[in-house]
Motif scaffolding. Structure first.
Motif, PDB file in Angstrom:
ATOM      1  N   VAL A  25      81.633  57.652  30.191  1.00 15.46           N
ATOM      2  CA  VAL A  25      80.981  58.312  29.532  1.00 15.46           C
ATOM      3  C   VAL A  25      80.540  57.107  28.133  1.00 15.46           C
ATOM      4  O   VAL A  25      79.170  57.208  28.397  1.00 15.46           O
ATOM      5  N   SER A  29      76.637  55.750  29.339  1.00 16.69           N
ATOM      6  CA  SER A  29      75.814  56.151  28.648  1.00 16.69           C
ATOM      7  C   SER A  29      74.876  55.006  28.578  1.00 16.69           C
ATOM      8  O   SER A  29      73.201  54.766  28.364  1.00 16.69           O
ATOM      9  N   LEU A  59      70.737  61.611  33.601  1.00 15.33           N
ATOM     10  CA  LEU A  59      71.259  62.448  32.349  1.00 15.33           C
ATOM     11  C   LEU A  59      72.264  63.826  32.669  1.00 15.33           C
ATOM     12  O   LEU A  59      72.764  63.912  32.055  1.00 15.33           O
ATOM     13  N   GLY A  60      71.578  64.386  34.128  1.00 15.43           N
ATOM     14  CA  GLY A  60      72.580  65.409  34.695  1.00 15.43           C
ATOM     15  C   GLY A  60      74.076  64.884  34.876  1.00 15.43           C
ATOM     16  O   GLY A  60      75.103  65.424  34.728  1.00 15.43           O
ATOM     17  N   LEU A  62      75.503  62.526  33.463  1.00 11.49           N
ATOM     18  CA  LEU A  62      76.139  62.091  32.470  1.00 11.49           C
ATOM     19  C   LEU A  62      76.410  63.641  31.557  1.00 11.49           C
ATOM     20  O   LEU A  62      77.734  64.262  31.091  1.00 11.49           O
ATOM     21  N   THR A  63      75.245  63.955  31.957  1.00 13.01           N
ATOM     22  CA  THR A  63      76.366  65.594  31.247  1.00 13.01           C
ATOM     23  C   THR A  63      77.355  66.721  31.951  1.00 13.01           C
ATOM     24  O   THR A  63      78.403  67.199  31.484  1.00 13.01           O
ATOM     25  N   LEU A  64      77.331  66.008  33.519  1.00 10.48           N
ATOM     26  CA  LEU A  64      78.378  66.387  34.086  1.00 10.48           C
ATOM     27  C   LEU A  64      79.883  65.691  33.513  1.00 10.48           C
ATOM     28  O   LEU A  64      80.518  66.076  33.525  1.00 10.48           O
ATOM     29  N   ASN A  65      80.040  64.443  33.099  1.00 14.34           N
ATOM     30  CA  ASN A  65      80.826  62.992  32.669  1.00 14.34           C
ATOM     31  C   ASN A  65      81.542  64.332  31.387  1.00 14.34           C
ATOM     32  O   ASN A  65      83.103  63.520  31.019  1.00 14.34           O
ATOM     33  N   VAL A  66      80.338  64.361  30.575  1.00  8.59           N
ATOM     34  CA  VAL A  66      81.244  65.270  29.382  1.00  8.59           C
ATOM     35  C   VAL A  66      81.628  66.735  29.473  1.00  8.59           C
ATOM     36  O   VAL A  66      82.558  66.948  29.087  1.00  8.59           O
ATOM     37  N   TYR A  67      81.194  67.134  30.512  1.00 10.60           N
ATOM     38  CA  TYR A  67      82.144  68.632  30.733  1.00 10.60           C
ATOM     39  C   TYR A  67      83.289  67.612  31.255  1.00 10.60           C
ATOM     40  O   TYR A  67      84.229  69.317  30.910  1.00 10.60           O
ATOM     41  N   TRP A  68      83.131  67.098  31.813  1.00 11.65           N
ATOM     42  CA  TRP A  68      84.973  66.964  33.088  1.00 11.65           C
ATOM     43  C   TRP A  68      85.718  66.661  31.736  1.00 11.65           C
ATOM     44  O   TRP A  68      87.056  66.127  32.018  1.00 11.65           O
TER      45      TRP A  68
END
Length: 107
Positions: A25, A29, A59-60, A62-68
């Motif tokens: 994260v 980022s 950015l996609g 990063l979005t997956l990393n935040v969701y995980w």
């Protein structure tokens, strides 16, 4: 019967969450997306469609990393409140179990 002691699970969970947040994260980022591609440390043509596609893909990810990361916290919350340590997604059934269930439905 659990083979691994609970304290070992908790220690490994804490190590996983701390390293995940730092590397996936924060470092990803800041170092990769912000410094590397937005601030121009990588030599990519900023006026090309390739740059836009590259940014969207990063950015996609990063979005997956935040969701995980959210799922890791959800697992930790469940472990602390209910004492359950299990996969949050739908478990894949083993073939022998699936065959038994199918056999019972036909009778």
């Amino acid at each position: 019967m659990d083979i691994v002691p609970t304290y070992a699970v908790i220690i490994n969970y804490v190590i996983l969450v701390v390293t995940w947040i730092y590397f996936r994260v924060f470092a990803f980022s800041y170092e990769v997306i912000w410094k590397g591609s937005m601030m121009g440390l990588w030599k990519i043509d900023y006026n090309s469609a390739h740059q836009l596609a590259f940014q969207i893909l990063l950015l996609g990810l990063l979005t997956l990393n935040v969701y995980w990361t959210f799922l890791f916290f959800k697992m930790g919350y469940r472990m602390l409140t209910k004492g359950e340590v299990k996969d949050l997604q739908n478990p894949v059934e083993d073939r022998s179990t699936a065959k038994c269930k199918i056999a019972h439905k036909h009778h």
